[in-house]
Scaffold this motif. Sequence first.
Motif, short mmCIF file in Angstrom:
data_model
loop_
_atom_site.label_atom_id
_atom_site.label_comp_id
_atom_site.label_asym_id
_atom_site.label_seq_id
_atom_site.Cartn_x
_atom_site.Cartn_y
_atom_site.Cartn_z
N CYS A 6 61.26 -73.96 -56.66
CA CYS A 6 62.11 -72.92 -57.24
C CYS A 6 63.50 -73.48 -57.49
CB CYS A 6 62.14 -71.68 -56.36
SG CYS A 6 62.83 -71.95 -54.75
N CYS A 7 64.21 -72.74 -58.36
CA CYS A 7 65.54 -73.16 -58.78
C CYS A 7 66.58 -72.46 -57.91
CB CYS A 7 65.73 -72.81 -60.25
SG CYS A 7 67.38 -73.21 -60.87
N TYR A 8 67.48 -73.22 -57.30
CA TYR A 8 68.52 -72.61 -56.46
C TYR A 8 69.43 -71.73 -57.30
CZ TYR A 8 72.16 -75.35 -58.58
OH TYR A 8 73.03 -75.84 -59.51
N GLY A 9 69.52 -72.07 -58.61
CA GLY A 9 70.48 -71.41 -59.47
C GLY A 9 69.95 -70.10 -60.02
N CYS A 10 68.83 -70.17 -60.78
CA CYS A 10 68.35 -68.96 -61.44
C CYS A 10 67.15 -68.35 -60.75
CB CYS A 10 68.08 -69.24 -62.93
SG CYS A 10 66.80 -70.46 -63.19
N GLY A 11 66.63 -69.02 -59.70
CA GLY A 11 65.56 -68.39 -58.91
C GLY A 11 64.17 -68.47 -59.51
N ARG A 20 62.46 -80.39 -62.54
CA ARG A 20 63.61 -79.73 -63.13
C ARG A 20 63.24 -78.34 -63.63
NH1 ARG A 20 65.82 -83.00 -60.82
NH2 ARG A 20 67.12 -84.71 -61.48
N CYS A 21 64.17 -77.41 -63.49
CA CYS A 21 64.02 -76.05 -64.03
C CYS A 21 64.29 -76.08 -65.54
CB CYS A 21 65.02 -75.15 -63.32
SG CYS A 21 65.00 -73.43 -63.83
N ASP A 22 63.77 -75.09 -66.25
CA ASP A 22 64.07 -75.00 -67.67
C ASP A 22 65.58 -74.87 -67.92
OD1 ASP A 22 61.45 -75.27 -68.30
OD2 ASP A 22 61.08 -73.11 -68.51
N CYS A 23 66.31 -74.37 -66.93
CA CYS A 23 67.78 -74.24 -67.09
C CYS A 23 68.46 -75.61 -66.94
CB CYS A 23 68.35 -73.24 -66.09
SG CYS A 23 68.55 -73.87 -64.41
N GLY A 24 67.69 -76.63 -66.56
CA GLY A 24 68.24 -77.98 -66.44
C GLY A 24 68.56 -78.40 -65.03
ZN LIG Z 1 67.06 -72.66 -63.10
#
Ligand SMILES: [Zn+2]
Length: 407
Positions: A6-11, A20-24
């Motif tokens: 999971c992404c710490y930023g967008c969840g 990597r998340c799609d948000c980068g």
């Molecule tokens: Zn993200």
Amino acid sequence: MTMTRCCYGCGVRYDATDARCDCGEPLWLETDLDADSPEWPPESDAPGIWRYADLFPLDPPAGATASPPEGVLAAAGDTPLLRTPTLDDFAGARVHVKVEGENPTGSFKDRGSALGVAAALDEGAQAVGTVSHGNMAMSTAAFAAAADIPCLVLVPEDIPEERLAIIGQFDPSIRKVTGDYGTLYERSLEVGTDHGVAFLNSDVPLRTEGQKTTALELCDAFAPDVPDGIVLPVSSGGHASATWKALQELHEAGAIDDRPALYFVQPAACAPIAEAFQRGDDEVSRVDAGETIAYSIANADPPSGNRALEALRDTGGAAVGVTDDELRAAQRALATEAGLTVESSSAVALAGTRKLAAEGTIGSGDDVAVVATGTGLKAASGGVPADAKTVDISAIADELAAFGTSD
Ligand SMILES: [Zn+2]
Ligand SMILES: *Cc1c(COP(=O)(O)O)cnc(C)c1O
């Protein structure tokens, strides 16, 4: 435990092996702690990092739970934490040094390599790989050798021969790569999984899991309290992110009441995270790096820079840059006041502590854990030039008579 990322930023959550998340932003493994885990401090007598297996997404490898433990996978972690009053005056705080040079290849990278190689074996990877020309290359190659899994190390073409030789002793496959080495980090992650090579780069989810154990050991040593601050030398931001994740997990599980403030230190000549922090930016921007003797932590465009910045804000910490002169003074103090040899890249942590204490960010009564990330024994002088005069054996008695009255 799950292997959901999971992404710490967008969840956003991912079931595939993306790094990597799609948000980068970089992903990390979701921790699915059940009601009464982790037991804190753990009662486990598993060796090294495996003491914290409750907080990992996989079971310890068989060798680590054998009695006696088998193989180097069982030997990462469980490094000494030394209270060093002789460094308090230099630092301006109550110093505790975490001696990461005691790991099998002399740096904390072994924590992530041990977990990463164990997981790669578990998941049936054909090989492991890394993009590094320093400690991470050596560490990944060593743990792969012991686990009998092939290891591919991608180094820049202009790597100095002596560093190549240090990596080469574990006999990985080494490729000198031409072209933009800075983009190889991401490129290796994109193509690695297609070809069965698990790349254990500096901030990938599995390496991050293993590197949580530096902070877990620090909190374990202070239990039921925690240190007031943890000071880390930071390059990619992988270790910093792992430290933050460990503190979050302990806090959410109710194992610790307060979290230590995180302090990140970089060489001033290449300090993208410290500069972004001081400007109050939301994101870390690439810098034009200058020369520094702490070259192994000079990442001008850190892949986990934003995540490290978030960790600072979330824990009420701070980041600073230190000059080569400041880090040399710290390296000398560690050696001459505490008998500890650290590499230049590690010495920035004590130099940064001194700077943050001088400006009042760290209090003189604060208990700070200064993470000495790597041994100085791989380099020649550890910052202190040897002072040796020549004496003939016939004059040795006179020499000893004078010794003690001179310096
Ligand atoms: Zn993200
Ligand atoms: C890799 C390394 C660091 C920096 O760690 P990151 O996770 O890249 O921020 C610091 N000190 C030493 C000795 C290292 O080998």
